[in-house]
Design a protein around this motif. Structure first.
Motif, short mmCIF file in Angstrom:
data_model
loop_
_atom_site.label_atom_id
_atom_site.label_comp_id
_atom_site.label_asym_id
_atom_site.label_seq_id
_atom_site.Cartn_x
_atom_site.Cartn_y
_atom_site.Cartn_z
N LYS A 225 0.84 -1.21 0.00
CA LYS A 225 0.00 0.00 0.00
C LYS A 225 0.87 1.25 0.00
N ALA A 226 1.96 1.21 0.76
CA ALA A 226 2.88 2.35 0.79
C ALA A 226 3.52 2.56 -0.58
N GLN A 227 3.91 1.48 -1.23
CA GLN A 227 4.50 1.58 -2.56
C GLN A 227 3.50 2.16 -3.56
N ALA A 228 2.26 1.69 -3.47
CA ALA A 228 1.22 2.19 -4.39
C ALA A 228 0.98 3.68 -4.17
N TYR A 229 0.98 4.10 -2.90
CA TYR A 229 0.76 5.52 -2.60
C TYR A 229 1.89 6.37 -3.19
N ILE A 230 3.12 5.92 -3.01
CA ILE A 230 4.28 6.64 -3.55
C ILE A 230 4.16 6.77 -5.06
N GLU A 231 3.83 5.68 -5.73
CA GLU A 231 3.76 5.67 -7.19
C GLU A 231 2.59 6.49 -7.74
N GLN A 241 7.17 10.22 7.29
CA GLN A 241 6.49 10.20 8.58
C GLN A 241 4.98 10.24 8.38
N ASP A 242 4.52 11.10 7.48
CA ASP A 242 3.07 11.17 7.20
C ASP A 242 2.58 9.88 6.56
N ARG A 246 -0.30 7.49 7.96
CA ARG A 246 -1.46 7.18 7.13
C ARG A 246 -1.78 5.69 7.16
N LEU A 247 -0.74 4.89 7.32
CA LEU A 247 -0.91 3.43 7.36
C LEU A 247 -0.95 2.89 8.78
N ALA A 248 -1.06 3.80 9.75
CA ALA A 248 -1.17 3.43 11.17
C ALA A 248 0.00 2.58 11.64
N ALA A 249 1.19 2.98 11.23
CA ALA A 249 2.40 2.26 11.64
C ALA A 249 3.40 3.23 12.26
N GLY A 250 4.07 2.79 13.30
CA GLY A 250 5.13 3.59 13.88
C GLY A 250 6.27 3.73 12.90
N ARG A 251 6.96 4.87 12.93
CA ARG A 251 7.99 5.12 11.92
C ARG A 251 9.10 4.06 11.96
N ARG A 252 9.56 3.69 13.13
CA ARG A 252 10.66 2.73 13.22
C ARG A 252 10.24 1.37 12.66
N ASN A 253 9.04 0.93 13.03
CA ASN A 253 8.54 -0.35 12.54
C ASN A 253 8.29 -0.30 11.04
N PHE A 254 7.78 0.85 10.55
CA PHE A 254 7.51 1.03 9.13
C PHE A 254 8.82 0.93 8.33
N ASP A 255 9.85 1.63 8.79
CA ASP A 255 11.14 1.59 8.11
C ASP A 255 11.71 0.18 8.07
#
Length: 358
Positions: A225-231, A241-242, A246-255
């Protein structure tokens, strides 16, 4: 005289495999001939070797006879592994015998060079674990999945580490052959071979050739979903960070999840997607550099240029001149105009010629 073995794989090959074998054989024999003309002895006995007497390529279209079997070669000094089929997932029985022989020879002092996807056979030996490696950019996702302990560097044209050499995709194996000629013979021999075979000398990067398609071969739906949003939002300045919020994930875990899924940090992925879009515009449209820059969400020319160069090893203008046919034609036309009145209208940077009198 030293011994050089060019490996003939047992299946899992294609016509590029044959090209690598024949190309390497010709170049090293040319380097030997150069030494002989200078009154010196040949450096290598160049030998084609496999597990059987003959191998077929291109669904039987062509066949190549081995000069010897690897079981007959007790000692060699340099081993060349050619390209393999892109579908390489698990090493076949015959190629496993080759890989075991290669490992034994390396431990006995031989150096090894893999060409293009020949890195798959080399990596299957474990000799690349913890080392840098390059291969064809089109198979990087598969390679990382199969060999996570190898430090893959797809942007590098050639890697050279602890007697192991690898190189990028396609016919860049010619650049590796020239590199090895310089390493083993001399700079003069390398220049001679580069001129005879018309191979560009001292190429360092294959970054400009990479087509970034996005690493989607994973099962993390949140990252997809993050990849699709970027594209889908290339023209925007995206905050990671935003995006994670948006995906309800903490930044560290998301990275952490993003890196595990794609092999890139979110920022690196964002940059690569934007630059890939910019490359397509520079290749196929008449848009200016600034127009392309704004189109992919950059507003700072310096920042855009730095990221573009980091990913492609070229400036946006250099890239446009290289790949846009209209830009090349315009460049030559402007060079002529420039030469007519350069005394009164001097242009310091030669790359400014393309936009001169625009």
């Amino acid at each position: 005289m030293k011994h050089l073995t060019i490996v003939i794989p047992d299946g899992q090959s294609n016509l590029s495999t044959l090209a690598c074998i024949i190309g390497a054989y010709e170049i090293f024999n040319a380097a030997n001939a150069y030494r002989k003309e200078a009154g010196k002895k040949e450096l290598f006995k160049v030998e084609l070797a496999g597990v059987s007497d003959q191998a077929e390529f291109g669904n039987g279209l062509l066949a190549l006879k081995a000069q010897s079997r690897i079981s007959e070669i007790r000692k060699t000094h340099l081993i060349v592994i050619p390209s393999l089929a892109h579908e390489f997932q698990k090493i076949s029985k015959g190629n496993k015998l080759l890989a075991d022989w290669i490992t034994k020879q390396y431990k006995n002092g031989a150096e090894i060079a893999s060409m293009c996807t020949g890195a798959f056979m080399l990596a299957s030996t474990g000799l690349l674990n913890g080392k840098n490696c390059s291969t064809h950019w089109i198979v990087t996702d598969t390679f990382r999945k199969l060999f996570p302990k190898v430090n893959l560097k797809p942007e590098n044209l050639i890697t050279d580490e602890q007697g192991i050499y690898t190189n990028g995709g396609g016919y860049s194996f010619l650049n590796l052959a020239i590199y090895l000629v310089e390493k083993y013979y001399s700079r003069e021999a390398a220049i001679y071979c580069s001129k005879v075979f018309q191979i560009e000398l001292d190429r360092q990067s294959q970054s400009a050739f990479i087509i970034f398609k996005g690493q989607k071969n994973h099962g993390d739906e949140m990252i997809k979903k993050a990849q699709a949003y970027i594209e889908d939002h290339l023209d925007e300045k995206i905050s990671i960070q935003d995006l994670s919020s948006r995906l309800a994930a903490g930044r560290r875990n998301f990275d952490r999840r993003f890196i595990r899924a794609t092999g890139n940090t979110p920022v690196e992925y964002l940059q690569r997607v934007k630059i890939e879009s910019a490359k397509k515009s520079l290749e196929t449209t008449r848009k200016t550099i600034n127009e392309v820059m704004y189109e992919v969400g950059y507003s700072d020319v310096k920042a855009f240029r730095e990221v573009f160069r980091k990913i492609t090893a070229m400036s946006p203008l250099e890239y446009k001149h290289k790949y846009n046919k209209e830009a090349v034609a315009q460049y030559h036309g402007n060079v002529y105009s420039y030469s007519q009145d350069q005394q009164s209208n001097p242009v310091k940077d030669p790359f400014e010629i393309a936009t001169y009198k625009k």
